[in-house]
Scaffold this motif. Structure first.
Motif, PDB file in Angstrom:
ATOM      1  N   ALA B 101      44.094  34.570  38.813  1.00  0.00           N
ATOM      2  CA  ALA B 101      44.178  36.035  38.751  1.00  0.00           C
ATOM      3  C   ALA B 101      42.816  36.677  39.033  1.00  0.00           C
ATOM      4  O   ALA B 101      42.731  37.689  39.735  1.00  0.00           O
ATOM      5  CB  ALA B 101      44.696  36.471  37.389  1.00  0.00           C
ATOM      6  N   GLN B 102      41.756  36.060  38.521  1.00  0.00           N
ATOM      7  CA  GLN B 102      40.410  36.610  38.764  1.00  0.00           C
ATOM      8  C   GLN B 102      40.042  36.519  40.236  1.00  0.00           C
ATOM      9  O   GLN B 102      39.370  37.397  40.776  1.00  0.00           O
ATOM     10  CB  GLN B 102      39.380  35.864  37.930  1.00  0.00           C
ATOM     11  CG  GLN B 102      39.420  36.234  36.458  1.00  0.00           C
ATOM     12  CD  GLN B 102      38.598  35.281  35.608  1.00  0.00           C
ATOM     13  OE1 GLN B 102      38.248  34.184  36.047  1.00  0.00           O
ATOM     14  NE2 GLN B 102      38.298  35.681  34.394  1.00  0.00           N
ATOM     15  N   TRP B 105      41.661  39.278  41.952  1.00  0.00           N
ATOM     16  CA  TRP B 105      41.035  40.543  41.520  1.00  0.00           C
ATOM     17  C   TRP B 105      39.819  40.879  42.390  1.00  0.00           C
ATOM     18  O   TRP B 105      39.433  42.055  42.534  1.00  0.00           O
ATOM     19  CB  TRP B 105      40.651  40.398  40.048  1.00  0.00           C
ATOM     20  CG  TRP B 105      39.870  41.502  39.437  1.00  0.00           C
ATOM     21  CD1 TRP B 105      39.978  42.836  39.684  1.00  0.00           C
ATOM     22  CD2 TRP B 105      38.843  41.357  38.438  1.00  0.00           C
ATOM     23  NE1 TRP B 105      39.093  43.539  38.901  1.00  0.00           N
ATOM     24  CE2 TRP B 105      38.393  42.665  38.138  1.00  0.00           C
ATOM     25  CE3 TRP B 105      38.287  40.272  37.773  1.00  0.00           C
ATOM     26  CZ2 TRP B 105      37.383  42.890  37.199  1.00  0.00           C
ATOM     27  CZ3 TRP B 105      37.298  40.491  36.838  1.00  0.00           C
ATOM     28  CH2 TRP B 105      36.853  41.787  36.559  1.00  0.00           C
ATOM     29  N   PHE B 115      39.764  44.900  35.747  1.00  0.00           N
ATOM     30  CA  PHE B 115      40.947  44.036  35.846  1.00  0.00           C
ATOM     31  C   PHE B 115      42.183  44.744  35.310  1.00  0.00           C
ATOM     32  O   PHE B 115      43.246  44.716  35.922  1.00  0.00           O
ATOM     33  CB  PHE B 115      40.689  42.729  35.088  1.00  0.00           C
ATOM     34  CG  PHE B 115      41.753  41.695  35.285  1.00  0.00           C
ATOM     35  CD1 PHE B 115      41.689  40.834  36.369  1.00  0.00           C
ATOM     36  CD2 PHE B 115      42.822  41.604  34.410  1.00  0.00           C
ATOM     37  CE1 PHE B 115      42.671  39.880  36.570  1.00  0.00           C
ATOM     38  CE2 PHE B 115      43.817  40.647  34.606  1.00  0.00           C
ATOM     39  CZ  PHE B 115      43.737  39.786  35.684  1.00  0.00           C
ATOM     40  N   ALA B 116      42.009  45.408  34.162  1.00  0.00           N
ATOM     41  CA  ALA B 116      43.159  46.057  33.527  1.00  0.00           C
ATOM     42  C   ALA B 116      43.791  47.096  34.446  1.00  0.00           C
ATOM     43  O   ALA B 116      45.015  47.232  34.495  1.00  0.00           O
ATOM     44  CB  ALA B 116      42.727  46.698  32.211  1.00  0.00           C
ATOM     45  N   ARG B 119      45.900  45.226  37.054  1.00  0.00           N
ATOM     46  CA  ARG B 119      46.668  44.068  36.565  1.00  0.00           C
ATOM     47  C   ARG B 119      48.040  43.975  37.244  1.00  0.00           C
ATOM     48  O   ARG B 119      48.455  42.898  37.678  1.00  0.00           O
ATOM     49  CB  ARG B 119      46.844  44.193  35.050  1.00  0.00           C
ATOM     50  CG  ARG B 119      47.436  42.974  34.374  1.00  0.00           C
ATOM     51  CD  ARG B 119      47.728  43.269  32.913  1.00  0.00           C
ATOM     52  NE  ARG B 119      46.538  43.659  32.181  1.00  0.00           N
ATOM     53  CZ  ARG B 119      45.689  42.781  31.638  1.00  0.00           C
ATOM     54  NH1 ARG B 119      45.926  41.503  31.733  1.00  0.00           N
ATOM     55  NH2 ARG B 119      44.624  43.203  31.005  1.00  0.00           N
ATOM     56  N   ASP B 120      48.714  45.108  37.374  1.00  0.00           N
ATOM     57  CA  ASP B 120      50.063  45.093  37.951  1.00  0.00           C
ATOM     58  C   ASP B 120      50.049  44.682  39.417  1.00  0.00           C
ATOM     59  O   ASP B 120      50.927  43.962  39.881  1.00  0.00           O
ATOM     60  CB  ASP B 120      50.708  46.483  37.821  1.00  0.00           C
ATOM     61  CG  ASP B 120      50.962  46.839  36.365  1.00  0.00           C
ATOM     62  OD1 ASP B 120      50.895  45.916  35.535  1.00  0.00           O
ATOM     63  OD2 ASP B 120      51.193  48.025  36.081  1.00  0.00           O
ATOM     64  N   ALA B 123      49.471  40.966  39.602  1.00  0.00           N
ATOM     65  CA  ALA B 123      50.712  40.266  39.239  1.00  0.00           C
ATOM     66  C   ALA B 123      51.718  40.357  40.379  1.00  0.00           C
ATOM     67  O   ALA B 123      52.397  39.378  40.706  1.00  0.00           O
ATOM     68  CB  ALA B 123      51.281  40.864  37.961  1.00  0.00           C
ATOM     69  N   HIS B 135      48.705  32.498  36.667  1.00  0.00           N
ATOM     70  CA  HIS B 135      47.614  33.472  36.565  1.00  0.00           C
ATOM     71  C   HIS B 135      46.333  32.860  36.003  1.00  0.00           C
ATOM     72  O   HIS B 135      45.254  33.154  36.475  1.00  0.00           O
ATOM     73  CB  HIS B 135      48.034  34.637  35.660  1.00  0.00           C
ATOM     74  CG  HIS B 135      48.960  35.594  36.333  1.00  0.00           C
ATOM     75  ND1 HIS B 135      48.797  36.947  36.277  1.00  0.00           N
ATOM     76  CD2 HIS B 135      50.043  35.385  37.101  1.00  0.00           C
ATOM     77  CE1 HIS B 135      49.759  37.538  36.974  1.00  0.00           C
ATOM     78  NE2 HIS B 135      50.526  36.605  37.478  1.00  0.00           N
ATOM     79  N   ASN B 136      46.481  32.026  34.975  1.00  0.00           N
ATOM     80  CA  ASN B 136      45.286  31.550  34.272  1.00  0.00           C
ATOM     81  C   ASN B 136      44.874  30.138  34.666  1.00  0.00           C
ATOM     82  O   ASN B 136      44.026  29.533  34.026  1.00  0.00           O
ATOM     83  CB  ASN B 136      45.507  31.628  32.767  1.00  0.00           C
ATOM     84  CG  ASN B 136      45.717  33.068  32.327  1.00  0.00           C
ATOM     85  OD1 ASN B 136      45.026  33.964  32.823  1.00  0.00           O
ATOM     86  ND2 ASN B 136      46.683  33.294  31.465  1.00  0.00           N
TER      87      ASN B 136
END
Lengths: 288, 263
Positions: B101-102, B105, B115-116, B119-120, B123, B135-136
């Motif tokens: 995910a990062q 980003w 990031f927040a 986020r959508d 995703a 994601h992680n």
């Protein structure tokens, strides 16, 4: 009961054959041997040392036995522990300054080719000149003894951090560098998000070397600087004990210095492992 | 993800970018690219097909602005901003110290977006490439094909006007490659992206694109443009159709000509 059920092989061990069992056994044995063997060698060495001293009636002012060294360590603990704190203080401060100076210079060098061309040769000269030969001069011109000791230790310790970090900053993936340009990253963003993380494994390798070197630097500087000012470190205690033919105390102080070096190395290795274990190849356990 | 771009029929699609008589030479001697003209319209899927040294990767580097052309112009329709261009390299080119995910980003992070706040969209992009459950994960925990999917998600997460792909599947095995080809077309149908795809595989170029640009080497230049009129979505039926075979033969002939001319 269906037909298929009857054809299932009865032995569940079939998946775990003799070859595999042998390999697992070897691995267990190796795991134990890794610890046991060095301990065994140490025990044998100490025993041999003790026997040589006893059988030959060697007087303690020439070679003390291991028992006497331990006794001295306990008896002189107050003096030695104070000395250890002084040496440790200089070592850790020098390491901190080496990290700041080494990383700072490395960042400067990768940001400016002119700075690198101008100063890199002098970093090399500082590194290759033995610190023992510079130290007396430093203590002539630097009045503050702590500053002098720090400077000596720093000269010895900063170079591996500088060299490794510079290499790491330059080793960032070329495609990622291109990607940063395409997304119009600033120089600062490229440094922060790409170059510094890329350099981390290299930096940590340099840090482990620098940890040992800053201890060496601190000890050598103490030898040259002598006592006064900030109290006496382990190196001075060794010198002093030598003049008084207090050989057991020399051994006890030496033991403490060696232990300190091992603890510093282990601590930095642990730090390195914790920082890299999630992503770097060096921290990977191969599954075979 | 933002709204998909509608795909208009060819002829009505607005221009994205045009290469006008672009030359590129190195050291004043080696001619990497000569007089290249290429018009890219919204929703196009263009393949640059050719032998190594034909300048197809050079063309991508010129379009991405990593180097300037020696002569000629590359004209964008309207102003270009960071994030209008997505790039997928031959290697996945992920940051190994960052999670999936990062990594996705990154284009937003470089624009100062937290990031927040995205986020959508992250995703959404990961769901599009089928990695919603990763994601992680760290890149080293993923297979080669999955890493490439992350790379594609990163390229399209900003909803770019143009995506450049430089032989993205060349290092993958045939089975993974076919799967990713199918998924790439499904993705294109969903979000209507515009793609320039560099490859040296005839089959890949014909299967994926609506236009195949065949290039020759020394000097690098375009020798032929083939239209692939088959409608999307394309699937296994298209892959085994006589039409596909005929188109592949055409492209192959052009490629043989390219190599022949070069030799």
């Amino acid at each position: 009961m269906t037909l298929a059920d009857r054809h299932i092989p009865p032995a569940p061990d079939a998946l775990f054959d003799a070859e595999e069992a042998r390999r697992a056994r070897m691995k267990r044995i190796e795991g134990v041997a890794k610890w046991l063997l060095p301990v065994l060698v140490l025990a044998l060495g100490v025993l041999a040392w003790d026997r040589v001293v006893v059988w030959n009636d060697i007087p303690h002012y020439i070679l003390p036995g291991p028992g006497l060294v331990l006794q001295t360590l306990v008896k002189d603990w107050a003096i030695l522990f104070d000395a250890l704190l002084v040496t440790l203080q200089i070592t850790l401060m020098a390491l901190a300054v080496a990290v700041i100076g080494g990383v700072g210079l490395a960042v400067l060098f990768t940001q400016s080719r002119w700075a690198e061309m101008s100063f890199y040769p002098y970093a090399v000269i500082l590194q290759v000149t033995p610190v023992v030969s510079i130290a007396p001069l430093i203590f002539i011109y630097v009045d503050n003894r702590l500053a002098g000791l720090l400077l000596c230790a720093w000269i010895v310790a900063f170079f591996p951090i500088l060299a490794n970090t510079t290499l790491g900053l330059k080793s960032a993936d070329h495609n990622l560098t291109d990607l940063m340009r395409i997304y119009r990253a600033t120089r600062w963003q490229r440094l922060r998000y790409l170059q510094l993380p890329s350099a981390l494994p290299y930096f940590l390798g340099g840090l482990r070397i620098a940890g040992g070197l800053s201890l060496i630097g601190a000890v050598v500087a103490e030898y040259v600087a002598g006592t006064g000012g900030i109290g006496s470190g382990l190196a001075f205690r060794i010198l002093e004990a030598g003049y008084r033919l207090n050989i057991p105390r020399m051994f006890a102080a030496l033991l403490l210095i060696a232990l300190t070096g091992v603890v510093i190395f282990a601590g930095l290795s642990f730090l390195s492992h914790m920082l890299l274990r999630k992503w770097h190849e060096s921290a990977l356990k191969r599954e075979t | 993800m933002t709204d998909p771009r509608p795909i208009l029929p060819p002829g009505q699609r607005p221009l994205v970018l045009e290469m006008q008589g672009v030359d590129k030479s190195f050291n004043g001697a080696v001619v990497a690219l000569r007089k290249m003209n290429l018009a890219v319209h919204e929703g196009d899927f263009i393949s640059l097909l050719g032998p190594s040294g034909c300048g197809k990767s050079t063309a991508l580097r010129l379009i991405s602005g990593l180097m300037p052309p020696t002569a000629g112009r590359i004209v964008w329709n309207g102003a270009v901003q960071a994030g209008d261009l997505g790039v997928v390299f031959q290697e996945p080119t992920l940051m190994p110290w960052a999670t999936v995910a990062q990594n996705v980003w990154l284009p937003f992070r470089l624009r100062g977006q937290s990031f927040a706040s995205v986020r959508d969209r992250i995703a959404g992009a990961l769901a599009l490439v089928g990695l919603e459950n990763f994601h992680n994960a760290y890149p080293r925990e993923l297979s080669g094909g999955m890493k490439m999917r992350v790379s594609i998600a990163r390229a399209l997460v900003t909803n770019p006007r143009l995506i450049l792909m430089d032989e993205p599947f060349a290092a993958l095995d045939e089975i993974t490659r076919q799967k990713l080809n199918n998924d790439l077309l499904a993705l294109k149908a969903k979000i209507g992206c515009t793609v320039i795809f560099v490859t040296h595989s005839v089959f890949e170029s014909v299967f994926l694109s609506d236009r195949v640009v065949v290039m020759a080497a020394r000097p690098g230049r375009v020798i032929r443009e083939l239209a692939v009129p088959a409608p999307y979505p394309r699937d296994m039926i298209f892959r085994t159709s006589p039409e596909y075979a005929a188109l592949c033969r055409d492209a192959s002939d052009a490629l043989v000509e390219a190599i022949g001319v070069a030799a």
